[in-house]
Design an enzyme around this catalytic site. Structure first.
Site, PDB file in Angstrom:
ATOM      1  N   LYS A  13       0.829  -1.210   0.000  1.00 19.75           N
ATOM      2  CA  LYS A  13       0.000   0.000   0.000  1.00 19.75           C
ATOM      3  C   LYS A  13       0.863   1.260   0.000  1.00 19.75           C
ATOM      4  O   LYS A  13       0.628   2.191  -0.771  1.00 19.75           O
ATOM      5  CB  LYS A  13      -0.937   0.021   1.217  1.00 19.75           C
ATOM      6  CG  LYS A  13      -1.869  -1.188   1.299  1.00 19.75           C
ATOM      7  CD  LYS A  13      -2.798  -1.113   2.490  1.00 19.75           C
ATOM      8  CE  LYS A  13      -2.121  -1.181   3.840  1.00 19.75           C
ATOM      9  NZ  LYS A  13      -1.429  -2.461   4.126  1.00 19.75           N
ATOM     10  N   ARG A 162      11.008  -2.066  11.131  1.00 19.89           N
ATOM     11  CA  ARG A 162       9.901  -1.501  11.904  1.00 19.89           C
ATOM     12  C   ARG A 162       9.618  -2.393  13.102  1.00 19.89           C
ATOM     13  O   ARG A 162       9.730  -3.615  13.009  1.00 19.89           O
ATOM     14  CB  ARG A 162       8.660  -1.400  10.998  1.00 19.89           C
ATOM     15  CG  ARG A 162       8.049  -0.017  11.007  1.00 19.89           C
ATOM     16  CD  ARG A 162       7.021   0.150   9.942  1.00 19.89           C
ATOM     17  NE  ARG A 162       5.771  -0.550  10.231  1.00 19.89           N
ATOM     18  CZ  ARG A 162       4.682  -0.463   9.480  1.00 19.89           C
ATOM     19  NH1 ARG A 162       4.694   0.298   8.403  1.00 19.89           N
ATOM     20  NH2 ARG A 162       3.588  -1.121   9.781  1.00 19.89           N
TER      21      ARG A 162
HETATM   22  P1  AP5 Z   1       4.854  -1.533   1.956  1.00 17.38           P
HETATM   23  O1  AP5 Z   1       4.543  -0.775   0.724  1.00 17.38           O
HETATM   24  O2  AP5 Z   1       5.450  -0.800   3.112  1.00 17.38           O
HETATM   25  O3  AP5 Z   1       3.545  -2.365   2.405  1.00 17.38           O
HETATM   26  P2  AP5 Z   1       2.246  -1.878   3.151  1.00 17.38           P
HETATM   27  O4  AP5 Z   1       1.071  -2.589   2.566  1.00 17.38           O
HETATM   28  O5  AP5 Z   1       2.177  -0.386   3.203  1.00 17.38           O
HETATM   29  O6  AP5 Z   1       2.539  -2.531   4.573  1.00 17.38           O
HETATM   30  P3  AP5 Z   1       2.392  -1.993   6.043  1.00 17.38           P
HETATM   31  O7  AP5 Z   1       3.126  -2.983   6.916  1.00 17.38           O
HETATM   32  O8  AP5 Z   1       2.841  -0.568   6.175  1.00 17.38           O
HETATM   33  O9  AP5 Z   1       0.859  -2.125   6.264  1.00 17.38           O
HETATM   34  P4  AP5 Z   1       0.125  -2.178   7.580  1.00 17.38           P
HETATM   35  O10 AP5 Z   1      -1.279  -2.053   7.115  1.00 17.38           O
HETATM   36  O11 AP5 Z   1       0.427  -3.358   8.440  1.00 17.38           O
HETATM   37  O12 AP5 Z   1       0.752  -0.974   8.403  1.00 17.38           O
HETATM   38  P5  AP5 Z   1       0.241   0.471   8.805  1.00 17.38           P
HETATM   39  O13 AP5 Z   1       1.415   1.335   8.885  1.00 17.38           O
HETATM   40  O14 AP5 Z   1      -0.920   0.895   7.982  1.00 17.38           O
HETATM   41  O15 AP5 Z   1       5.814  -2.749   1.554  1.00 17.38           O
HETATM   42  C1  AP5 Z   1       6.392  -3.590   2.540  1.00 17.38           C
HETATM   43  C2  AP5 Z   1       7.797  -4.006   2.092  1.00 17.38           C
HETATM   44  O16 AP5 Z   1       7.690  -4.763   0.873  1.00 17.38           O
HETATM   45  C3  AP5 Z   1       8.741  -2.841   1.776  1.00 17.38           C
HETATM   46  O17 AP5 Z   1      10.037  -3.190   2.169  1.00 17.38           O
HETATM   47  C4  AP5 Z   1       8.675  -2.703   0.232  1.00 17.38           C
HETATM   48  O18 AP5 Z   1       9.888  -2.192  -0.300  1.00 17.38           O
HETATM   49  C5  AP5 Z   1       8.417  -4.137  -0.197  1.00 17.38           C
HETATM   50  N1  AP5 Z   1       7.548  -4.221  -1.372  1.00 17.38           N
HETATM   51  C6  AP5 Z   1       6.427  -3.498  -1.637  1.00 17.38           C
HETATM   52  N2  AP5 Z   1       5.880  -3.880  -2.805  1.00 17.38           N
HETATM   53  C7  AP5 Z   1       6.675  -4.881  -3.296  1.00 17.38           C
HETATM   54  C8  AP5 Z   1       6.638  -5.688  -4.469  1.00 17.38           C
HETATM   55  N3  AP5 Z   1       5.652  -5.530  -5.380  1.00 17.38           N
HETATM   56  N4  AP5 Z   1       7.613  -6.600  -4.631  1.00 17.38           N
HETATM   57  C9  AP5 Z   1       8.594  -6.760  -3.728  1.00 17.38           C
HETATM   58  N5  AP5 Z   1       8.691  -6.008  -2.586  1.00 17.38           N
HETATM   59  C10 AP5 Z   1       7.739  -5.088  -2.372  1.00 17.38           C
HETATM   60  O19 AP5 Z   1      -0.346   0.195  10.274  1.00 17.38           O
HETATM   61  C11 AP5 Z   1       0.504  -0.142  11.346  1.00 17.38           C
HETATM   62  C12 AP5 Z   1      -0.325  -0.189  12.633  1.00 17.38           C
HETATM   63  O20 AP5 Z   1      -0.894   1.113  12.886  1.00 17.38           O
HETATM   64  C13 AP5 Z   1      -1.532  -1.143  12.613  1.00 17.38           C
HETATM   65  O21 AP5 Z   1      -1.165  -2.462  12.974  1.00 17.38           O
HETATM   66  C14 AP5 Z   1      -2.453  -0.470  13.656  1.00 17.38           C
HETATM   67  O22 AP5 Z   1      -2.055  -0.757  14.962  1.00 17.38           O
HETATM   68  C15 AP5 Z   1      -2.230   1.017  13.405  1.00 17.38           C
HETATM   69  N6  AP5 Z   1      -3.160   1.599  12.418  1.00 17.38           N
HETATM   70  C16 AP5 Z   1      -2.840   2.161  11.203  1.00 17.38           C
HETATM   71  N7  AP5 Z   1      -3.953   2.613  10.586  1.00 17.38           N
HETATM   72  C17 AP5 Z   1      -4.994   2.337  11.417  1.00 17.38           C
HETATM   73  C18 AP5 Z   1      -6.401   2.543  11.325  1.00 17.38           C
HETATM   74  N8  AP5 Z   1      -6.966   3.127  10.231  1.00 17.38           N
HETATM   75  N9  AP5 Z   1      -7.184   2.127  12.364  1.00 17.38           N
HETATM   76  C19 AP5 Z   1      -6.646   1.554  13.452  1.00 17.38           C
HETATM   77  N10 AP5 Z   1      -5.315   1.314  13.614  1.00 17.38           N
HETATM   78  C20 AP5 Z   1      -4.502   1.701  12.597  1.00 17.38           C
END
Ligand code: AP5
Length: 219
Positions: A13, A162
């Site tokens: 994402k 992270r």
């Molecule tokens: P990346 O693009 O960072 O993936 P992502 O889908 O953004 O993953 P996240 O781990 O950030 O998602 P998440 O939903 O768990 O975390 P968030 O920060 O929202 O890619 C990951 C890796 O893969 C990178 O190294 C990249 O280079 C690599 N990559 C990407 N695409 C690739 C490809 N095609 N091929 C190969 N490699 C690739 O949330 C974290 C925490 O915050 C949650 O657990 C929760 O506690 C809280 N939180 C956030 N939003 C909310 C909400 N709306 N409500 C409640 N709690 C929330």
């Protein structure tokens, strides 16, 4: 462009949002980044959010809603936004819906990323992020390595994993997505907004698939 991206952790994402921001000029707004910034600054919200984030569970709606709606109201979102990681619960989706309806700026679509679990785990276990909060660039040890091991290409700061990218927390985040955020797909499907994206394979291939969907919708 006014879009949301739904997808499990590690589905890309953040990676695709940054590419979309560059290509289409809409502002990338990531709820996870906003929360991590609050944790880093040790604000009251950040202190409350940290325990949920560390355990891989969702931060309660009342804490998340304010920070995201405030961000969407800023001037840089006037020309559109890409919401990454929000909404994640039915209450968040309802709140977003009402806010955008009031403002007369409805969503164009909801992109739903689909990717196999073994790829998710590979991606998250190898993710490295710049430790400088003002930079925050993301790398991957295998798929997107920095020029110098452990050092950010952009600002020279050290790269770190992270805190929630541990096997146990990744498992929890995947389960939480399936249970609490998965049902949102149906919510947006009923509104005719869902565009399913095969998010497997190289980032440039995923981006091409998304661009085709966006351009078809714009016609
Ligand atoms: P990346 O693009 O960072 O993936 P992502 O889908 O953004 O993953 P996240 O781990 O950030 O998602 P998440 O939903 O768990 O975390 P968030 O920060 O929202 O890619 C990951 C890796 O893969 C990178 O190294 C990249 O280079 C690599 N990559 C990407 N695409 C690739 C490809 N095609 N091929 C190969 N490699 C690739 O949330 C974290 C925490 O915050 C949650 O657990 C929760 O506690 C809280 N939180 C956030 N939003 C909310 C909400 N709306 N409500 C409640 N709690 C929330």
């Amino acid at each position: 462009m006014r879009t949301i991206i739904l997808g499990p952790p590690g589905s890309g994402k953040g990676t695709q949002s940054r590419l979309l921001e560059r290509q289409y000029g809409a502002q990338h707004v990531a709820s996870g980044d906003l929360l991590r910034e609050a944790v880093e600054k040790e604000t009251e919200l950040g202190r409350k959010a940290k325990e949920y984030m560390d355990s891989g569970t969702l931060v309660p709606d009342d804490l998340v809603l304010g920070i995201v709606t405030e961000r969407l109201g800023r001037v840089d979102c006037t020309n559109g936004f890409i919401l990454d990681g929000f909404p994640r619960t039915p209450a968040q989706a309802q709140e977003l819906d009402s806010l955008l309806a009031q403002e007369g700026r409805p969503l164009d679509h909801a992109l739903v990323f689909e990717v196999a679990e073994d790829q998710i785990i590979d991606r998250l276990m190898g993710r490295r992020t710049c430790s400088n909060p003002a930079c925050g660039r993301t790398y991957h040890v295998k798929f997107k390595p920095p020029r110098v091991d452990g050092v950010c290409d952009s600002c020279g700061s050290s790269l770190v994993a992270r805190e929630d990218d541990t096997p146990q927390t990744i498992r929890k985040r995947i389960d939480v997505y399936d249970e609490q955020s998965g049902p949102l797909v149906e919510f947006y499907r009923r509104a005719g907004l869902v565009r399913s994206i095969d998010a497997g394979g190289a980032p440039s291939d995923v981006f091409d698939r998304i661009a085709r969907v966006i351009e078809a919708d714009a016609r």
